[in-house]
Design a protein around this motif. Structure first.
Motif, PDB file in Angstrom:
ATOM      1  N   GLU A   1       0.828  -1.202   0.000  1.00  0.00           N
ATOM      2  CA  GLU A   1       0.000   0.000   0.000  1.00  0.00           C
ATOM      3  C   GLU A   1       0.872   1.266   0.000  1.00  0.00           C
ATOM      4  O   GLU A   1       0.590   2.227  -0.715  1.00  0.00           O
ATOM      5  N   ARG A   2       1.943   1.266   0.789  1.00  0.00           N
ATOM      6  CA  ARG A   2       2.859   2.408   0.828  1.00  0.00           C
ATOM      7  C   ARG A   2       3.524   2.587  -0.533  1.00  0.00           C
ATOM      8  O   ARG A   2       3.607   3.694  -1.059  1.00  0.00           O
ATOM      9  N   SER A   3       3.993   1.497  -1.108  1.00  0.00           N
ATOM     10  CA  SER A   3       4.625   1.550  -2.417  1.00  0.00           C
ATOM     11  C   SER A   3       3.650   2.078  -3.462  1.00  0.00           C
ATOM     12  O   SER A   3       3.999   2.937  -4.275  1.00  0.00           O
ATOM     13  N   ASN A   4       2.435   1.594  -3.448  1.00  0.00           N
ATOM     14  CA  ASN A   4       1.418   2.012  -4.400  1.00  0.00           C
ATOM     15  C   ASN A   4       1.129   3.509  -4.257  1.00  0.00           C
ATOM     16  O   ASN A   4       1.113   4.251  -5.239  1.00  0.00           O
ATOM     17  N   HIS A   5       0.924   3.952  -3.030  1.00  0.00           N
ATOM     18  CA  HIS A   5       0.570   5.344  -2.778  1.00  0.00           C
ATOM     19  C   HIS A   5       1.700   6.298  -3.189  1.00  0.00           C
ATOM     20  O   HIS A   5       1.467   7.274  -3.912  1.00  0.00           O
ATOM     21  N   LEU A   6       2.929   6.020  -2.780  1.00  0.00           N
ATOM     22  CA  LEU A   6       4.049   6.896  -3.109  1.00  0.00           C
ATOM     23  C   LEU A   6       4.387   6.867  -4.600  1.00  0.00           C
ATOM     24  O   LEU A   6       4.715   7.890  -5.187  1.00  0.00           O
ATOM     25  N   SER A   7       4.290   5.691  -5.214  1.00  0.00           N
ATOM     26  CA  SER A   7       4.547   5.582  -6.656  1.00  0.00           C
ATOM     27  C   SER A   7       3.530   6.388  -7.449  1.00  0.00           C
ATOM     28  O   SER A   7       3.877   7.104  -8.393  1.00  0.00           O
ATOM     29  N   LEU A   8       2.282   6.288  -7.064  1.00  0.00           N
ATOM     30  CA  LEU A   8       1.219   7.027  -7.733  1.00  0.00           C
ATOM     31  C   LEU A   8       1.432   8.536  -7.577  1.00  0.00           C
ATOM     32  O   LEU A   8       1.279   9.290  -8.547  1.00  0.00           O
ATOM     33  N   MET A   9       1.828   8.968  -6.394  1.00  0.00           N
ATOM     34  CA  MET A   9       2.093  10.394  -6.170  1.00  0.00           C
ATOM     35  C   MET A   9       3.254  10.873  -7.037  1.00  0.00           C
ATOM     36  O   MET A   9       3.169  11.933  -7.664  1.00  0.00           O
ATOM     37  N   LEU A  10       4.337  10.101  -7.095  1.00  0.00           N
ATOM     38  CA  LEU A  10       5.501  10.488  -7.880  1.00  0.00           C
ATOM     39  C   LEU A  10       5.163  10.557  -9.366  1.00  0.00           C
ATOM     40  O   LEU A  10       5.549  11.491 -10.057  1.00  0.00           O
ATOM     41  N   ILE A  11       4.426   9.588  -9.847  1.00  0.00           N
ATOM     42  CA  ILE A  11       4.076   9.559 -11.264  1.00  0.00           C
ATOM     43  C   ILE A  11       3.151  10.714 -11.615  1.00  0.00           C
ATOM     44  O   ILE A  11       3.361  11.420 -12.598  1.00  0.00           O
ATOM     45  N   LYS A  12       2.124  10.939 -10.812  1.00  0.00           N
ATOM     46  CA  LYS A  12       1.199  12.036 -11.096  1.00  0.00           C
ATOM     47  C   LYS A  12       1.897  13.393 -11.064  1.00  0.00           C
ATOM     48  O   LYS A  12       1.555  14.283 -11.834  1.00  0.00           O
ATOM     49  N   ALA A  13       2.860  13.535 -10.187  1.00  0.00           N
ATOM     50  CA  ALA A  13       3.583  14.802 -10.081  1.00  0.00           C
ATOM     51  C   ALA A  13       4.439  15.069 -11.320  1.00  0.00           C
ATOM     52  O   ALA A  13       4.823  16.207 -11.566  1.00  0.00           O
ATOM     53  N   ASN A  14       4.718  14.034 -12.107  1.00  0.00           N
ATOM     54  CA  ASN A  14       5.567  14.171 -13.283  1.00  0.00           C
ATOM     55  C   ASN A  14       4.824  13.904 -14.585  1.00  0.00           C
ATOM     56  O   ASN A  14       5.427  13.510 -15.585  1.00  0.00           O
ATOM     57  N   VAL A  15       3.515  14.105 -14.550  1.00  0.00           N
ATOM     58  CA  VAL A  15       2.679  14.009 -15.745  1.00  0.00           C
ATOM     59  C   VAL A  15       1.995  15.361 -15.900  1.00  0.00           C
ATOM     60  O   VAL A  15       1.418  15.880 -14.934  1.00  0.00           O
ATOM     61  N   SER A  16       2.058  15.934 -17.083  1.00  0.00           N
ATOM     62  CA  SER A  16       1.448  17.255 -17.287  1.00  0.00           C
ATOM     63  C   SER A  16      -0.051  17.182 -17.007  1.00  0.00           C
ATOM     64  O   SER A  16      -0.693  16.151 -17.182  1.00  0.00           O
ATOM     65  N   LYS A  17      -0.595  18.296 -16.552  1.00  0.00           N
ATOM     66  CA  LYS A  17      -1.997  18.350 -16.141  1.00  0.00           C
ATOM     67  C   LYS A  17      -2.945  17.945 -17.269  1.00  0.00           C
ATOM     68  O   LYS A  17      -3.923  17.253 -17.031  1.00  0.00           O
ATOM     69  N   SER A  18      -2.647  18.340 -18.484  1.00  0.00           N
ATOM     70  CA  SER A  18      -3.523  17.999 -19.608  1.00  0.00           C
ATOM     71  C   SER A  18      -3.609  16.488 -19.819  1.00  0.00           C
ATOM     72  O   SER A  18      -4.665  15.962 -20.157  1.00  0.00           O
TER      73      SER A  18
END
Length: 132
Positions: free
Chosen positions: A60-77
């Motif tokens: 769960e920790r891995s999933n949550h942090l990975s998702l946060m890191l990926i979303k932070a590096n994907v343009s909003k559009s």
């Protein structure tokens, strides 16, 4: 701190292959790729063992942090067009599916232009070749 070659760049649309490679490498170096490598464990119950609880918490920790890191590096559009169900593996798959279809459409368009391009005789053969 990660070296520049491992720094995750922003996914803008034309850099998907490089972005994906660096995202997976970054998550691996940070030891956050468990949720990508391993399927989600069974939901916890009252009868779950301590090891099962610990394994689920790590995932769960891995999933949550990975998702946060990926979303932070994907343009909003791009981020707004991706369905998020809370699972990083599914999120990466959705991004990949979007770019595979986009690449195929672009390839088809470019091939059509290449096949239909005719030499007009106006600006010379060199100019025609450069346009091709």
């Amino acid at each position: 701190m990660l070296d520049n070659q491992f720094r995750l760049c922003m996914l803008t649309g034309d850099n998907f292959a490089d972005w994906r490679e660096k995202a997976l490498l970054t998550l691996g170096c940070m030891d956050l790729d468990l949720a990508i490598r391993v399927d989600e464990p069974a939901a916890l119950t009252d009868f779950s063992t301590l090891e099962e609880k610990a394994q689920y918490e790590r995932w769960e920790r891995s999933n949550h942090l990975s998702l946060m890191l990926i979303k932070a590096n994907v343009s909003k559009s791009i981020r707004d067009s991706i369905l998020d169900n809370g699972n990083v593996k599914d999120y990466l798959k959705a991004i990949e599916d979007q770019f595979v279809s986009s690449e195929k459409a672009l390839e088809s368009t470019l091939m059509g232009q290449l096949y239909s391009l005719k030499y007009s005789g106006g600006k010379g053969v060199r100019e025609h070749i450069m346009r091709m």
